[in-house]
Scaffold this active site. Structure first.
Site, PDB file in Angstrom:
ATOM      1  N   LYS A 113      -5.564   4.076   9.766  1.00 28.99           N
ATOM      2  CA  LYS A 113      -6.450   4.447   8.668  1.00 28.99           C
ATOM      3  C   LYS A 113      -7.667   5.156   9.155  1.00 28.99           C
ATOM      4  O   LYS A 113      -8.617   4.229   9.880  1.00 28.99           O
ATOM      5  CB  LYS A 113      -7.260   3.047   8.152  1.00 28.99           C
ATOM      6  CG  LYS A 113      -7.384   3.214   6.238  1.00 28.99           C
ATOM      7  CD  LYS A 113      -7.263   1.687   5.730  1.00 28.99           C
ATOM      8  CE  LYS A 113      -8.529   2.360   4.038  1.00 28.99           C
ATOM      9  NZ  LYS A 113      -9.441   3.308   4.348  1.00 28.99           N
TER      10      LYS A 113
ATOM     11  N   SER B  42     -12.255  -4.107   0.531  1.00 29.32           N
ATOM     12  CA  SER B  42     -12.830  -3.805   1.542  1.00 29.32           C
ATOM     13  C   SER B  42     -14.198  -3.294   1.985  1.00 29.32           C
ATOM     14  O   SER B  42     -15.230  -2.823   0.935  1.00 29.32           O
ATOM     15  CB  SER B  42     -11.876  -1.931   1.787  1.00 29.32           C
ATOM     16  OG  SER B  42     -10.593  -2.281   2.049  1.00 29.32           O
TER      17      SER B  42
ATOM     18  N   ARG C 177       0.573  -1.124  -0.368  1.00 30.36           N
ATOM     19  CA  ARG C 177      -0.278   0.372   0.235  1.00 30.36           C
ATOM     20  C   ARG C 177       0.892   1.189   0.068  1.00 30.36           C
ATOM     21  O   ARG C 177       1.716   1.445   0.817  1.00 30.36           O
ATOM     22  CB  ARG C 177      -0.710  -0.126   0.919  1.00 30.36           C
ATOM     23  CG  ARG C 177      -1.739   1.512   1.371  1.00 30.36           C
ATOM     24  CD  ARG C 177      -2.993   1.097   2.257  1.00 30.36           C
ATOM     25  NE  ARG C 177      -2.629   0.939   3.432  1.00 30.36           N
ATOM     26  CZ  ARG C 177      -3.694   0.850   4.262  1.00 30.36           C
ATOM     27  NH1 ARG C 177      -4.325   0.276   4.351  1.00 30.36           N
ATOM     28  NH2 ARG C 177      -2.812   0.975   5.645  1.00 30.36           N
TER      29      ARG C 177
END
Lengths: 213, 213
Positions: free
Chosen positions: B136, B107, B38
């Site tokens: 996050k 997700s 990521r």
């Protein structure tokens, strides 16, 4: 079709309160022959939705949609091409993913970039920047009209000049060798984008005619 | 192969002065069975180069490389799959570009996301976040173990739990229904990523065995 004429590179921020599509439509009505959608700091979903809307608008005008950097977006919306910079995907990888028919433009910011690009079958070189510009600051100095002319003498590839170009210097850039003049703020930040585009397209058209005469 | 076990999601910032590859290698030595790269705010070129290095490293371990969001990167380096969030590319478009063999994770951050995903042939659902987490922050609240169990009861899809998970709660998350436990800081910020991974992989493995017993 070869890249030529007035090339709009979008900047949503510069459009102010006007929707990007409205400014792009004005540019198309004014004679833009190519539009590059450039976005940074947006979600992939947003980028895709915007690209999809522009794709539809541009196809009504028969004008190609070029996506800056993001091949995933270009592939998904079936854009006509991509523009890659030296920090983006390497040209060969971009060609492999986009296929032989796609328009692929490559920014050149140094003489080494120009030499490396000589034997690539890119569709155009983005000569960037011609002049210093506040809309792109991560460059390695500016080419000037002399640099543009030097590249023109070196390669047969179509040249899209970008960076600080507007109605006052577009003719000179064409006469120095540009086939296409790319603008950002000269249209996106113009009080009247339609008039700005019409003026620019007229200047570029006359200059191209003068050069080939 | 179905997603199961310890799933590392990278965060270069949390690795501090340690190169990302070193931390990933420690995670693999410790028993990680999946790695998701990521990256935000890096150039496409950087992302590609890093993904290429990880691809090579992971293939030595037979562990799949998943790229977060960027299908252009995944396609270019021939990653094993992509993970998409609700603001990324829609699942159907991702599947079209990646092909039938790719691992695609999605997700889910709301019950509506879960319902929509029910009939998709995604390879796993990323249940995000289980607990609040500083790595996050753009989420819509946390699922808790109750939410995870509710999703488990609703769908047969493999579930990757993520968000605030570590050695103290990984077992509970597996017992609530997670097939895989994804961690970011529990490995990337660990003083000893190898030990942290080994501990986590052990806990997850025991919990999976306990659940199926």
């Amino acid at each position: 079709m070869p890249i030529s004429g007035l090339y709009l590179v979008t900047d949503r921020g510069l459009c102010g309160t006007r929707p990007l599509e409205e400014v792009v439509r004005a540019a198309l009505d004014g004679g833009a022959t190519c539009v590059q959608l450039r976005e940074k700091d947006v979600t992939t979903r947003f980028f895709l939705e915007e690209a999809g809307r522009l794709k539809k608008l541009l196809s009504d005008y028969g004008v190609p949609l070029i996506i800056n950097d993001r091949l995933d977006v270009a592939l998904t919306v079936e854009a006509d091409g991509v523009h890659v910079g030296q920090d983006d995907m390497p040209y060969e990888a971009a060609r492999r993913l986009m296929g032989p028919k796609a328009i692929i433009g490559l920014s050149v910011e140094s003489w080494e970039d120009v030499e490396r690009a000589r034997d690539m079958d890119v569709d155009y070189l983005g000569v960037s920047p011609i002049f210093e510009t506040p809309t792109k600051t991560d460059t390695k100095g500016s080419w000037g009209l002399e640099g543009l002319a030097r590249i023109r003498a070196y390669t047969r590839l179509p040249l899209v000049a970008i960076g600080g170009l507007n109605a006052s210097n577009a003719e000179a850039a064409v006469l120095a060798g540009a086939d296409s003049i790319a603008v950002v703020s000269a249209i996106c930040a113009a009080p009247d984008p339609l008039k700005a585009s019409r003026d620019l397209a007229g200047i570029i058209g006359s200059a191209l005619a003068k050069r080939s005469a």
